[in-house]
Every structure is written in C-alpha cells, then in structure tokens.
Design an enzyme around this catalytic site. Sequence first.
Site, PDB file in Angstrom:
ATOM      1  N   LYS A 149       2.102  -3.265   7.461  1.00 42.25           N
ATOM      2  CA  LYS A 149       2.369  -3.442   6.017  1.00 42.25           C
ATOM      3  C   LYS A 149       3.818  -3.031   5.725  1.00 42.25           C
ATOM      4  CE  LYS A 149       0.018  -4.538   3.034  1.00 42.25           C
ATOM      5  NZ  LYS A 149      -0.329  -5.881   2.463  1.00 42.25           N
ATOM      6  N   THR A 189       0.815  -1.208   0.000  1.00 39.96           N
ATOM      7  CA  THR A 189       0.000   0.000   0.000  1.00 39.96           C
ATOM      8  C   THR A 189       0.850   1.261   0.000  1.00 39.96           C
ATOM      9  OG1 THR A 189      -1.539   1.235   1.398  1.00 39.96           O
ATOM     10  CG2 THR A 189      -0.104  -0.275   2.536  1.00 39.96           C
ATOM     11  N   ASP A 190       0.242   2.363  -0.440  1.00 43.97           N
ATOM     12  CA  ASP A 190       0.944   3.655  -0.360  1.00 43.97           C
ATOM     13  C   ASP A 190       0.999   4.180   1.071  1.00 43.97           C
ATOM     14  OD1 ASP A 190      -1.741   4.349  -0.011  1.00 43.97           O
ATOM     15  OD2 ASP A 190      -1.804   5.831  -1.620  1.00 43.97           O
ATOM     16  N   GLU A 191       0.194   3.582   1.982  1.00 41.90           N
ATOM     17  CA  GLU A 191       0.144   4.116   3.347  1.00 41.90           C
ATOM     18  C   GLU A 191       1.465   3.946   4.095  1.00 41.90           C
ATOM     19  OE1 GLU A 191      -3.285   3.434   5.717  1.00 41.90           O
ATOM     20  OE2 GLU A 191      -4.638   3.520   4.016  1.00 41.90           O
ATOM     21  N   TYR A 202      -2.084  -0.468  11.028  1.00 44.12           N
ATOM     22  CA  TYR A 202      -2.182  -1.137   9.718  1.00 44.12           C
ATOM     23  C   TYR A 202      -0.956  -0.835   8.873  1.00 44.12           C
ATOM     24  CZ  TYR A 202      -3.346  -1.612   4.771  1.00 44.12           C
ATOM     25  OH  TYR A 202      -3.290  -1.908   3.429  1.00 44.12           O
TER      26      TYR A 202
HETATM   27  P1  NAD Z   1      -9.640  -7.388   2.164  1.00 40.29           P
HETATM   28  O1  NAD Z   1      -9.626  -7.076   3.622  1.00 40.29           O
HETATM   29  O2  NAD Z   1     -10.850  -7.098   1.353  1.00 40.29           O
HETATM   30  O3  NAD Z   1      -9.293  -8.936   1.923  1.00 40.29           O
HETATM   31  C1  NAD Z   1      -8.292  -9.591   2.634  1.00 40.29           C
HETATM   32  C2  NAD Z   1      -8.415 -11.075   2.370  1.00 40.29           C
HETATM   33  O4  NAD Z   1      -7.341 -11.743   3.074  1.00 40.29           O
HETATM   34  C3  NAD Z   1      -9.714 -11.691   2.895  1.00 40.29           C
HETATM   35  O5  NAD Z   1     -10.263 -12.579   1.940  1.00 40.29           O
HETATM   36  C4  NAD Z   1      -9.285 -12.443   4.153  1.00 40.29           C
HETATM   37  O6  NAD Z   1     -10.104 -13.571   4.437  1.00 40.29           O
HETATM   38  C5  NAD Z   1      -7.865 -12.849   3.790  1.00 40.29           C
HETATM   39  N1  NAD Z   1      -7.021 -13.073   4.979  1.00 40.29           N
HETATM   40  C6  NAD Z   1      -6.886 -12.251   6.052  1.00 40.29           C
HETATM   41  N2  NAD Z   1      -6.051 -12.810   6.952  1.00 40.29           N
HETATM   42  C7  NAD Z   1      -5.626 -13.977   6.418  1.00 40.29           C
HETATM   43  C8  NAD Z   1      -4.743 -14.994   6.858  1.00 40.29           C
HETATM   44  N3  NAD Z   1      -4.122 -14.918   8.045  1.00 40.29           N
HETATM   45  N4  NAD Z   1      -4.525 -16.056   6.060  1.00 40.29           N
HETATM   46  C9  NAD Z   1      -5.149 -16.160   4.850  1.00 40.29           C
HETATM   47  N5  NAD Z   1      -6.020 -15.236   4.395  1.00 40.29           N
HETATM   48  C10 NAD Z   1      -6.251 -14.161   5.164  1.00 40.29           C
HETATM   49  O7  NAD Z   1      -8.373  -6.616   1.574  1.00 40.29           O
HETATM   50  P2  NAD Z   1      -8.187  -5.896   0.158  1.00 40.29           P
HETATM   51  O8  NAD Z   1      -8.729  -4.529   0.243  1.00 40.29           O
HETATM   52  O9  NAD Z   1      -8.640  -6.826  -0.888  1.00 40.29           O
HETATM   53  O10 NAD Z   1      -6.590  -5.779   0.129  1.00 40.29           O
HETATM   54  C11 NAD Z   1      -5.786  -6.821  -0.425  1.00 40.29           C
HETATM   55  C12 NAD Z   1      -4.332  -6.417  -0.303  1.00 40.29           C
HETATM   56  O11 NAD Z   1      -4.106  -5.197  -0.998  1.00 40.29           O
HETATM   57  C13 NAD Z   1      -3.873  -6.158   1.136  1.00 40.29           C
HETATM   58  O12 NAD Z   1      -2.571  -6.665   1.280  1.00 40.29           O
HETATM   59  C14 NAD Z   1      -3.883  -4.643   1.266  1.00 40.29           C
HETATM   60  O13 NAD Z   1      -2.932  -4.218   2.213  1.00 40.29           O
HETATM   61  C15 NAD Z   1      -3.506  -4.231  -0.132  1.00 40.29           C
HETATM   62  N6  NAD Z   1      -4.009  -2.932  -0.589  1.00 40.29           N
HETATM   63  C16 NAD Z   1      -5.333  -2.605  -0.458  1.00 40.29           C
HETATM   64  C17 NAD Z   1      -5.801  -1.381  -0.961  1.00 40.29           C
HETATM   65  C18 NAD Z   1      -7.247  -0.997  -0.873  1.00 40.29           C
HETATM   66  O14 NAD Z   1      -7.582   0.152  -1.180  1.00 40.29           O
HETATM   67  N7  NAD Z   1      -8.151  -1.866  -0.486  1.00 40.29           N
HETATM   68  C19 NAD Z   1      -4.898  -0.501  -1.581  1.00 40.29           C
HETATM   69  C20 NAD Z   1      -3.552  -0.870  -1.675  1.00 40.29           C
HETATM   70  C21 NAD Z   1      -3.126  -2.094  -1.193  1.00 40.29           C
HETATM   71  O1  DAU Z   2      -4.175   3.939   0.480  1.00 43.24           O
HETATM   72  C1  DAU Z   2      -4.388   2.560   0.364  1.00 43.24           C
HETATM   73  C2  DAU Z   2      -5.232   2.087   1.524  1.00 43.24           C
HETATM   74  O2  DAU Z   2      -6.550   2.555   1.285  1.00 43.24           O
HETATM   75  C3  DAU Z   2      -5.220   0.582   1.701  1.00 43.24           C
HETATM   76  O3  DAU Z   2      -3.916   0.169   2.013  1.00 43.24           O
HETATM   77  C4  DAU Z   2      -6.189   0.151   2.810  1.00 43.24           C
HETATM   78  O4  DAU Z   2      -6.240  -1.258   2.892  1.00 43.24           O
HETATM   79  C5  DAU Z   2      -7.563   0.700   2.469  1.00 43.24           C
HETATM   80  O5  DAU Z   2      -8.462   0.393   3.512  1.00 43.24           O
HETATM   81  C6  DAU Z   2      -7.514   2.223   2.263  1.00 43.24           C
HETATM   82  O6  DAU Z   2      -7.242   2.910   3.498  1.00 43.24           O
HETATM   83  P1  DAU Z   2      -8.021   4.253   3.913  1.00 43.24           P
HETATM   84  O7  DAU Z   2      -7.970   4.405   5.370  1.00 43.24           O
HETATM   85  O8  DAU Z   2      -7.592   5.399   3.068  1.00 43.24           O
HETATM   86  O9  DAU Z   2      -9.507   3.826   3.396  1.00 43.24           O
HETATM   87  P2  DAU Z   2     -10.968   4.014   4.034  1.00 43.24           P
HETATM   88  O10 DAU Z   2     -11.923   3.602   2.970  1.00 43.24           O
HETATM   89  O11 DAU Z   2     -11.096   3.403   5.371  1.00 43.24           O
HETATM   90  O12 DAU Z   2     -11.064   5.588   4.202  1.00 43.24           O
HETATM   91  C7  DAU Z   2     -10.870   6.471   3.120  1.00 43.24           C
HETATM   92  C8  DAU Z   2     -10.961   7.901   3.663  1.00 43.24           C
HETATM   93  O13 DAU Z   2     -12.306   8.148   4.089  1.00 43.24           O
HETATM   94  C9  DAU Z   2     -10.104   8.147   4.884  1.00 43.24           C
HETATM   95  O14 DAU Z   2      -9.579   9.453   4.828  1.00 43.24           O
HETATM   96  C10 DAU Z   2     -11.063   8.014   6.055  1.00 43.24           C
HETATM   97  C11 DAU Z   2     -12.373   8.494   5.479  1.00 43.24           C
HETATM   98  N1  DAU Z   2     -13.600   7.870   6.023  1.00 43.24           N
HETATM   99  C12 DAU Z   2     -13.675   6.517   6.063  1.00 43.24           C
HETATM  100  C13 DAU Z   2     -14.793   5.878   6.563  1.00 43.24           C
HETATM  101  C14 DAU Z   2     -14.872   4.380   6.625  1.00 43.24           C
HETATM  102  C15 DAU Z   2     -14.668   8.670   6.441  1.00 43.24           C
HETATM  103  O15 DAU Z   2     -14.600   9.924   6.379  1.00 43.24           O
HETATM  104  N2  DAU Z   2     -15.777   8.045   6.945  1.00 43.24           N
HETATM  105  C16 DAU Z   2     -15.885   6.684   7.036  1.00 43.24           C
HETATM  106  O16 DAU Z   2     -16.945   6.183   7.541  1.00 43.24           O
END
Ligand code: NAD
Ligand code: DAU
Length: 353
Positions: free
Chosen positions: A162, A132-134, A158
């Site tokens: 990561k 992630t970019d975080e 988180y």
């Molecule tokens: P998600 O939370 O939707 O899915 C995570 C999946 O991993 C689930 O299916 C869960 O059952 C599985 N999992 C969790 N713990 C596990 C374990 N111990 N063993 C096996 N499986 C397990 O997550 P996502 O949003 O699909 O993110 C996927 C990846 O991409 C993550 O590594 C996250 O850090 C990264 N990522 C997410 C975003 C985003 O915006 N969602 C952006 C950048 C990177």
């Molecule tokens: O940047 C990549 C990341 O983006 C991933 O690595 C994470 O897995 C993914 O969850 C996401 O993280 P964020 O914290 O940015 O996403 P989230 O959707 O939780 O929140 C997006 C923005 O919206 C953040 O600034 C918080 C705000 N927010 C979120 C929720 C859930 C609100 O204002 N209200 C809300 O109820």
Amino acid sequence: MIFVTGGAGFIGANFVLDWLKGSDEPVLNVDKLTYAGNLGTLKSLKDDARHVFARADICDRAAIDALLDRHKPRAILHFAAESHVDRSIHGPADFVQTNVVGTFTLLEAARTHWSKLPEDEKQAFRFLHVSTDEVYGSLSATDPQFSETTPYAPNSPYSATKAGSDHLVRAYHHTYGLPVLTTNCSNNYGPYQFPEKLIPLMIANALGGKPLPIYGDGQNVRDWLYVGDHCAAIRQVLARGVPGETYNVGGWNERKNLEVVHTLCDLLDQAKPKSSGSYRNQVTYVKDRPGHDRRYAIDARKLERELSWKPAETFETGLAKTVQWYLDNQAWADEVASGDYRKWVGTNYAQRA
Ligand code: NAD
Ligand code: DAU
C-alpha cells in the site's frame, strides 16, 4: 459518471450503496471478484441503471483502457486491493501484483484518459486513492497519533505494497500533474465486512459457538471508524480536496483488541443471550501475528479543519449497529463463508493453536 475499483468489496460496496442513495450520478463498478468481492452485497442495485458492473482486473491495461474510453468518467476512486494483513504474510505475491502493479496500471490508464480530456474536464478530473494508516508503521503507547507528515514505515507485506502504491500516486501528481487525492484511513467496521477481519470474525465465531482467537496478549490498539463515516470522508475529499494532498481519516476511537472483543460479547449477551453463560467465555489466546503492529492512531484534524468532516458514529453507536446488522443478515454472512473461506480459516488458525 464515477469509476470505482473494488466496489464489490467491503468499503467499496458501502461506498457505492451510499453514493447512489445521495446522488443520481452513475457508478461504473470495476471489480475482479476475488474471494473478497461479493455481488450479493449489491443485489439491491440489480435493476438500477445507475450502477454498471464490469468484472475486470485492474492489472489488465486493455480492459481498463476500454472501460475508460467507453464510459469517460470524471473521476476514478480506487478501492481495489488485497487488504488482509494475515493473508499478506502467507502469500505476499498477490499483494505486490494488485496493490503495486495494479495501481501502476490504473495510474497509466488514468493518465492517458486524462491527457485526452478537454481543458475544463481535465481541470475537474480526480484520481482518488484509498489507502491505509498502516503505511505509517507502529506507534508506542505514548507516541502522538499519525499525521499526514508522519514518515512512512510499513511493516507487513500488505502495508509495504500500500505504501508503494501511495508513492506511485504521489509521483504521478508531481511528475505528470495528474490530479490525485490520497486518503489514509484507520480500521473500518460495519455491514458487509468479510469475516476474516477482527470484528465480523468475532461475531461469526461467537454466534457459531467457536473460540474467539485473540492474537498475542490482546493489547494491540486499533483506531476504529464506522464504514459509513469513511465513505462520507471520501465523498468530501472527492468534492473539495486539493489535488496532490493527502488526508488522514480516523474516528478518535482507539481500543485494545481485547476491549473490542469484550464489548462485542457484551452486546451479543444482550441481543442474543446464551443459556451457558457469557460469550466472553469463548475468548482464547492464540499465537501472535508475525511483526504485529502494536498501535495505530489517526490524527484526523486536517480533514476536520479543511473539509469540515466529522464522524457521525461513536464506537459505541457504530458497534451496536454493526452487531445488529450481522444478527439481521446471517444469510449474507453464511453465503460469504464458503468453501474457500473455510480453507483460509484452516491455514491461518491451525498453526496458532
Ligand atoms: P476488501 O478486501 O473487502 O475488498 C477488496 C475488493 O477489491 C474486492 O471486491 C476484490 O474483489 C477487489 N479486487 C482485489 N483485487 C483486484 C484486482 N486486481 N482488480 C480488481 N478488483 C480487485 O477490502 P476493503 O476492506 O473494502 O478495503 C478497500 C480499500 O480500502 C483497500 O484499498 C484497503 O487497503 C483500504 N483500507 C481498508 C481499511 C479497512 O479497515 N478495511 C482501512 C483503511 C483502508
Ligand atoms: O488500519 C487499517 C487496516 O485495518 C486496513 O488497511 C486493512 O485492510 C484492514 O484489514 C485492517 O488491518 P488490521 O490488521 O488492523 O485488521 P484485522 O481485522 O485483521 O485485525 C485487527 C486487530 O485484531 C489486529 O491487531 C490483529 C487482531 N486479530 C485479528 C484477527 C483476524 C486478532 O487478535 N485475532 C484475529 O483472529
């Protein structure tokens, strides 16, 4: 075949579905099925022999070893993680366990598997770590976007876990020569996203007549990428990325949270108008997320230049598609918003009133 972890989650499942649309190479999908994993997302693959599902925890070394021995994958794509920042604030232990210990366990199993391969297969093997970019921390309004050389400065449990996993992946290349690739992507959105995250949460709350909870002043910025574009970037990095390199993935779509929510409301006003006025009237300001990162922004030029990747969707086209998908798939959204999810909503939002 390829070995995918976390393939029942949001991005992993989109990746598996896209992969099998474009390739006949089978996928071994290894997922623990936590609250975020949902096999319903993969039901179109129920009778597809190219998709093999194994319920396993990446922290379980014996289970991972057995799967690697049996299926002998040519690559591991590591999506599995605890992924929600707010949950990491309430309960960081699961994040340390899965994101750090789990990635370490997977790397050890991968190293053992890889070291036993014949030389040509060893050369071709890849361990692709989805991150992630975080990990780069928070930008001010005028800072340049995160590049691959931006120093790590994670701010939440988180992102710290990561970052720890990214460092382990890097070390396994540097120390043992494991052919790793790391992608650091910005915020994804699209079909099958669990409704704890901003965009699906706002769509679900809007349609349910509930408040749209904006943390703090709503001016935090995220850089949004349609999930299909992230999947395409991962396929490209797997095929052509240089082992040991990291690639930033982003859509050049910086938006303030309030702007995102207003755009969603406008799309819903068109697609499903309410007699009582705009969905914008449901916007409510709530207590901020502790340590809330102000701005994320990705410089994706390395990926564009070296691997010729470009996002296909703009924010406008991607968001319109996403809203339509949630309108057409309310049964999926209702199914995942089960008892456990309702408990989480109580925990996260009650204290923000
Ligand atoms: P998600 O939370 O939707 O899915 C995570 C999946 O991993 C689930 O299916 C869960 O059952 C599985 N999992 C969790 N713990 C596990 C374990 N111990 N063993 C096996 N499986 C397990 O997550 P996502 O949003 O699909 O993110 C996927 C990846 O991409 C993550 O590594 C996250 O850090 C990264 N990522 C997410 C975003 C985003 O915006 N969602 C952006 C950048 C990177
Ligand atoms: O940047 C990549 C990341 O983006 C991933 O690595 C994470 O897995 C993914 O969850 C996401 O993280 P964020 O914290 O940015 O996403 P989230 O959707 O939780 O929140 C997006 C923005 O919206 C953040 O600034 C918080 C705000 N927010 C979120 C929720 C859930 C609100 O204002 N209200 C809300 O109820």
